[in-house]
Design a protein around this motif. Structure first.
Motif, PDB file in Angstrom:
ATOM      1  N   PHE A 123       0.826  -1.193   0.000  1.00  0.00           N
ATOM      2  CA  PHE A 123       0.000   0.000   0.000  1.00  0.00           C
ATOM      3  C   PHE A 123       0.868   1.254   0.000  1.00  0.00           C
ATOM      4  O   PHE A 123       2.066   1.197   0.260  1.00  0.00           O
ATOM      5  N   THR A 124       0.241   2.385  -0.319  1.00  0.00           N
ATOM      6  CA  THR A 124       0.938   3.676  -0.350  1.00  0.00           C
ATOM      7  C   THR A 124       1.089   4.210   1.076  1.00  0.00           C
ATOM      8  O   THR A 124       0.430   3.705   2.005  1.00  0.00           O
ATOM      9  N   THR A 159      -0.172   6.855   2.318  1.00  0.00           N
ATOM     10  CA  THR A 159      -1.488   7.315   2.775  1.00  0.00           C
ATOM     11  C   THR A 159      -2.354   6.137   3.200  1.00  0.00           C
ATOM     12  O   THR A 159      -3.022   6.176   4.241  1.00  0.00           O
ATOM     13  N   GLU A 160      -2.340   5.075   2.398  1.00  0.00           N
ATOM     14  CA  GLU A 160      -3.104   3.877   2.760  1.00  0.00           C
ATOM     15  C   GLU A 160      -2.536   3.234   4.026  1.00  0.00           C
ATOM     16  O   GLU A 160      -3.287   2.701   4.849  1.00  0.00           O
ATOM     17  N   ALA A 206      -4.077   4.803   7.050  1.00  0.00           N
ATOM     18  CA  ALA A 206      -5.417   4.288   7.338  1.00  0.00           C
ATOM     19  C   ALA A 206      -5.339   2.883   7.947  1.00  0.00           C
ATOM     20  O   ALA A 206      -6.081   2.552   8.877  1.00  0.00           O
TER      21      ALA A 206
END
Length: 421
Positions: free
Chosen positions: A234-235, A237-238, A241
């Protein structure tokens, strides 16, 4: 006239005590009135400036830090650090540094790290014979490692401004952050020897095993975040989360220290800090447009390159100016306002943009601890109840050491680029 309003006018408002977000907004509105610019510019740029997907990582990492503190995970990280390093000379100081490094790898926030680690370690150090101002200064110094150790909110903001890979910027901060942590440990040993602080006994195998069992869920958080980012799952930002969801599940259902009734208050605390950061990001967008319109950054870059021909001199001047500004100005606003100018200068002198980002964020990290208004200084004094002047006196050895690391990062690019390459 516009340039004077954006510089001298903004500075005057800050000196008068106007909060940064309002000082920036008022300066932008004044220029719009004087230059007869359509009034829709400010709301349009405020919305546009906050629409980057990468910026979503900021509120998520803020919330993750709050969830970990409320769920007891930060306390478990401290317990793990304690069993490994407490027997060293200045043991609790080393515990503070190690715990801050681990917590920083989850929250990405210097204030959150200072609050989470300082809240537990400042009283503990005071009980063991450390002076409270010094204990506070150490918690603050350890907390400001967070902008360098990935995932970092400061690197996210700089990546958005400079349009560089946030994952590469994260890597660029690892070695400077670890060198700074080693420097803090050296200062801890020196202070403990000077003040004759008694050494703690080495942890037994049973204590070590118990701490690791209790701390396994907390230790998994940075592994998930960093492993997911650099494993391509994932990035950044992900990842923010994901770690929020992870912290919630562990705190509520596994460790069971976070009650569902506490969650709204935890979210509200994270929202307050995130709102301050995003408010500065939003209004700085308007200032950035006006600075670009007046070609202020381009003209200043051309002026400096015409008068200064050696790269090392330019880097020294930039570092000195940025450090002085960071000591009296909000670091996020500083990056957003001066970012375009710094990028233009870096491009003019052929500086690697990732190396340049590491230099800027290292300077920002130091600014959070530097007197007179380093943000984390206020967090530390609020926790310990100490006077700002007392903590400021105690923190200068750490600040000097950090400035030495900044010089290494500036003039030895390998410190920031080795892992990237």
């Amino acid at each position: 006239m516009s340039v004077w309003i954006l510089t001298a006018g903004f500075a005057a408002l800050v000196v008068l005590g106007v909060p940064f977000v309002f000082a920036i907004g008022l300066a932008v509105v004044a220029v719009m009135v004087v230059a007869d610019i359509p009034s829709m510019l400010l709301p349009q740029t405020m919305v546009a400036g906050t629409q980057s997907f990468s910026l979503l990582g900021i509120p998520f990492f803020m919330l993750a830090g709050e969830l970990m503190s409320a769920g007891g995970l930060s306390r478990r990280l401290i317990a793990v650090a304690d069993v490994f390093v407490r027997h060293l000379l200045g043991g609790l100081g080393h515990v503070t540094i190690v715990a801050a490094c681990i917590f920083a790898a989850i929250s990405g926030s210097a204030p959150a790290t200072t609050a989470a680690i300082g809240g537990a370690m400042i009283p503990a150090m005071a009980e063991r014979g450390y002076s409270r101002p010094y204990a506070t200064s150490l918690a603050v110094s350890a907390g400001v490692l967070a902008p360098l150790i990935p995932p970092s909110i400061a690197f996210i903001i700089w990546g958005v401004i400079a349009e560089q890979s946030i994952a590469q910027l994260f890597l660029a901060g690892v070695i400077p952050g670890l060198i700074m942590a080693v420097g803090l440990s050296a200062i801890v040993i020196w202070r403990a020897h000077r003040d004759r602080v008694p050494q703690l006994p080495r942890a037994t195998a049973a204590e070590l095993g118990a701490a690791l069992r209790k701390g396994v869920w907390a230790l998994l958080a940075p592994v998930i975040v960093l492993g997911g980012i650099y494993g391509g799952v994932f990035t950044p930002t992900e990842a923010a989360a994901v770690v929020c969801f992870y912290s919630f599940i562990v705190g509520v259902f596994i460790e069971k220290e976070l009650r569902l009734s506490q969650v709204p208050a935890v979210i509200l605390r994270a929202m307050r800090v995130s709102a301050i950061v995003m408010g500065i990001v939003a209004v700085s967008g308007g200032m950035g447009v006006l600075v670009a319109q007046e070609q202020f950054a381009t003209r200043l870059a051309a002026l400096l390159s015409a008068s200064i021909h050696q790269q090392w001199v330019m880097l020294l001047i930039l570092n000195l100016g940025f450090f002085l500004l960071a000591a009296v100005m909000d670091e996020i606003a500083l990056m957003l306002i001066f970012g375009p100018m710094l990028i233009a200068i870096g491009h003019q002198f052929g500086i690697d943009p990732i190396h340049f980002g590491a230099m800027i964020v290292t300077n920002v990290a130091i600014g959070m601890a530097a007197p007179p208004i380093g943000y984390c200084l206020f967090v530390g004094t609020a926790i310990s109840g100490q006077r700002l002047t007392a903590v400021a006196r105690a923190i200068w050895p750490q600040v000097v050491m950090m400035l030495a690391v900044l010089m290494l990062v500036t003039y030895v690019p390998a410190f920031s680029l080795a892992l990237v390459r």
